[in-house]
Design a protein around this motif. Sequence first.
Motif, PDB file in Angstrom:
ATOM      1  N   LYS A   2       0.851  -1.187   0.000  1.00  0.00           N
ATOM      2  CA  LYS A   2       0.000   0.000   0.000  1.00  0.00           C
ATOM      3  C   LYS A   2       0.885   1.235   0.000  1.00  0.00           C
ATOM      4  CE  LYS A   2      -3.978  -1.964   2.277  1.00  0.00           C
ATOM      5  NZ  LYS A   2      -4.936  -1.833   3.377  1.00  0.00           N
ATOM      6  N   THR A  27      -0.050   5.226 -12.007  1.00  0.00           N
ATOM      7  CA  THR A  27      -0.602   4.186 -12.882  1.00  0.00           C
ATOM      8  C   THR A  27       0.412   3.065 -13.094  1.00  0.00           C
ATOM      9  OG1 THR A  27      -1.985   5.836 -13.984  1.00  0.00           O
ATOM     10  CG2 THR A  27      -1.642   3.769 -15.141  1.00  0.00           C
ATOM     11  N   GLU A  30       0.549   0.944  -9.968  1.00  0.00           N
ATOM     12  CA  GLU A  30      -0.636   0.072  -9.928  1.00  0.00           C
ATOM     13  C   GLU A  30      -0.444  -1.136 -10.832  1.00  0.00           C
ATOM     14  OE1 GLU A  30      -4.642   2.494  -9.055  1.00  0.00           O
ATOM     15  OE2 GLU A  30      -3.731   2.843 -11.002  1.00  0.00           O
ATOM     16  N   HIS A  34       0.754  -2.674  -6.904  1.00  0.00           N
ATOM     17  CA  HIS A  34       0.646  -1.913  -5.661  1.00  0.00           C
ATOM     18  C   HIS A  34      -0.728  -1.268  -5.544  1.00  0.00           C
ATOM     19  CE1 HIS A  34       4.892  -2.470  -4.969  1.00  0.00           C
ATOM     20  NE2 HIS A  34       5.145  -2.024  -6.195  1.00  0.00           N
ATOM     21  N   GLU A  35      -1.159  -1.037  -4.316  1.00  0.00           N
ATOM     22  CA  GLU A  35      -2.438  -0.381  -4.035  1.00  0.00           C
ATOM     23  C   GLU A  35      -2.144   1.065  -3.661  1.00  0.00           C
ATOM     24  OE1 GLU A  35      -5.910  -0.828  -0.697  1.00  0.00           O
ATOM     25  OE2 GLU A  35      -4.858  -2.634  -1.335  1.00  0.00           O
ATOM     26  N   LEU A  36      -2.698   2.019  -4.415  1.00  0.00           N
ATOM     27  CA  LEU A  36      -2.369   3.429  -4.218  1.00  0.00           C
ATOM     28  C   LEU A  36      -3.538   4.268  -3.770  1.00  0.00           C
ATOM     29  CD1 LEU A  36       0.131   2.730  -6.141  1.00  0.00           C
ATOM     30  CD2 LEU A  36       0.011   5.127  -6.656  1.00  0.00           C
ATOM     31  N   THR A  57      -9.540   7.220 -12.552  1.00  0.00           N
ATOM     32  CA  THR A  57      -8.372   6.409 -12.207  1.00  0.00           C
ATOM     33  C   THR A  57      -8.825   5.147 -11.495  1.00  0.00           C
ATOM     34  OG1 THR A  57      -8.077   7.439 -10.043  1.00  0.00           O
ATOM     35  CG2 THR A  57      -6.951   8.477 -11.899  1.00  0.00           C
ATOM     36  N   ASP A  58      -7.931   4.173 -11.417  1.00  0.00           N
ATOM     37  CA  ASP A  58      -8.219   2.965 -10.658  1.00  0.00           C
ATOM     38  C   ASP A  58      -7.866   3.135  -9.193  1.00  0.00           C
ATOM     39  OD1 ASP A  58      -9.170   1.588 -12.865  1.00  0.00           O
ATOM     40  OD2 ASP A  58      -7.203   0.793 -13.382  1.00  0.00           O
ATOM     41  N   HIS A  59      -7.107   4.182  -8.878  1.00  0.00           N
ATOM     42  CA  HIS A  59      -6.738   4.410  -7.493  1.00  0.00           C
ATOM     43  C   HIS A  59      -7.613   5.511  -6.887  1.00  0.00           C
ATOM     44  CE1 HIS A  59      -3.995   6.827 -10.053  1.00  0.00           C
ATOM     45  NE2 HIS A  59      -4.301   7.780  -9.209  1.00  0.00           N
TER      46      HIS A  59
END
Length: 66
Positions: A2, A27, A30, A34-36, A57-59
Amino acid sequence: MKILVVTSSYPRFRGDIAGRFVLEWATHLEGLGHELEVLTWHASSSQPAADSQPLETDHKVVRVPY
């Protein structure tokens, strides 16, 4: 892993070049698994253009007013 990213420069909408390097770095991290979460400023005085599209975004992105 994380990761918390704290930055004063991050795109506010799609096409915004401010802080683009931070978005691309996040990005990439990720993509490595990793988790951001990104913590950045939200400038209430500088609004995006009416025809701009929101940044997706995915985060998680947390914007703090200043």
